[in-house]
Design an enzyme around this catalytic site. Structure first.
Site, PDB file in Angstrom:
ATOM      1  N   HIS A  40       0.838  -1.213   0.000  1.00 27.08           N
ATOM      2  CA  HIS A  40       0.000   0.000   0.000  1.00 27.08           C
ATOM      3  C   HIS A  40       0.867   1.255   0.000  1.00 27.08           C
ATOM      4  CE1 HIS A  40      -2.856  -2.871   2.166  1.00 27.08           C
ATOM      5  NE2 HIS A  40      -3.587  -2.450   1.159  1.00 27.08           N
ATOM      6  N   SER A 188       0.022  -9.030   1.034  1.00 29.68           N
ATOM      7  CA  SER A 188      -1.436  -8.967   1.111  1.00 29.68           C
ATOM      8  C   SER A 188      -1.813  -8.795   2.574  1.00 29.68           C
ATOM      9  CB  SER A 188      -2.033 -10.277   0.591  1.00 29.68           C
ATOM     10  OG  SER A 188      -3.375 -10.414   1.030  1.00 29.68           O
TER      11      SER A 188
END
Ligand code: PAF
Length: 296
Positions: A40, A188
């Site tokens: 991210h 993830s």
């Protein structure tokens, strides 16, 4: 280290963005469901490279989870996420409630037909309707010029780009590369569910993709044979339940006819215990030349 301004309310979010836009600032958003990791943060940096302000949304979107999926247990850790964003110069963290995002309940939705039943859509009916419904709302609330997504969710990125074009949203869809752990596992938020044995077996996905990449480099161009090499590498391993392994043209999400050429998406999904993971490689093939590539 400045903690981003936390906004929970769509009206306040719209007012903030309108004011920034009226001052000529270019806004980039990174939509997320939180439990932020290096993947991210790399998207935040991509947004910062072409925008004056970066905004991150954190919203665990109920409409993209199917019955029996992990909506309830999906990790929620706003404080830690805000700290992670503080080091990245993010201006705003938009973290609305479900009622803010779905003021009239969850029935009114935006659906994109293209691609929604392929790959992940086959095993998760309704998933991409949930994604496009929430992303369209995020665009209306946050009013970005640019939205950045991870290539790890390749099908999601293609469907969101399609939605953006179909609905004439004045938003540029930008991709950030997959970020991997040192041993190759794609980052993830769901990796935290894996116990040590599952974490080890999770490498089956990236290894199967690498195996197909090696065959491509060795000159294999038959889509069926490439797909069966991938399926073989993903199958027959205790504790790994393959969902799909495909070798497709990203323009159609269907296999190339006869031989693979141009852009190629090799994607897979598998369950490790209760945890469903996805991964992919993208290549550009021109004659003998095989290069890793971004989808767009
Ligand atoms: O990729 C995700 O985290 C989500 O699907 C997204 C795009 C934030 C929509 O909820």
């Amino acid at each position: 280290m400045n903690t981003p301004l936390l906004i929970n309310n769509t009206g306040k979010m719209q007012a903030w963005s309108e004011s920034a836009r009226s001052r000529g600032l270019r806004l980039g958003i990174v939509p997320t469901m939180g439990k932020l990791h290096e993947g991210h943060l790399s998207l935040v940096r991509v947004a910062a490279s072409s925008c004056d302000r970066v905004l991150v949304s954190i919203f665990v979107n109920p409409t993209q989870f199917g019955p029996g999926e992990d909506y309830e247990k999906y990790p929620r850790c706003l404080e830690a996420d805000l700290n992670a964003l503080a080091g990245e110069g993010v201006s705003v963290c938009f973290a609305p409630s479900v009622a803010e995002m779905y003021p009239h309940g969850q029935a009114d939705n935006l659906t994109v037909e293209w691609g929604k039943k392929a790959l992940c859509g086959a095993g998760r009916p309704g998933h991409f309707d949930g994604v496009t419904s929430v992303v369209s709302r995020l665009y209306n609330a946050m009013q970005p010029h640019v939205a950045v997504y991870g290539q790890k969710d390749a099908q999601q990125a293609l469907i969101i780009r399609r939605m953006t074009e179909s609905m004439l949203f004045p938003v540029k869809t930008v991709l950030g590369a997959i970020v991997r752990e040192r041993d190759g596992l794609a980052m993830s938020s769901r990796n935290i569910y894996l116990d040590p044995a599952e974490r080890e077996r999770a490498l089956t996905l990236s290894r199967a993709l690498t195996r197909v990449g090696e065959s491509l480099r060795a000159g294999e161009r038959d889509p069926g044979r490439l797909q069966s090499i991938g399926n073989g590498a993903l199958s027959g391993i205790d504790g790994v339940e393959p969902e799909y392994f495909v070798v497709v043209d990203p323009a159609t999400l269907a296999p190339h006819e006869n031989k693979v050429d141009g852009l190629l998406l090799i994607a897979c999904a598998a369950k490790l215990g209760k945890t469903r993971l996805i991964d992919n490689h993208v290549y550009r093939i021109q004659g003998d030349d095989v290069r890793e590539s971004m989808l767009f």
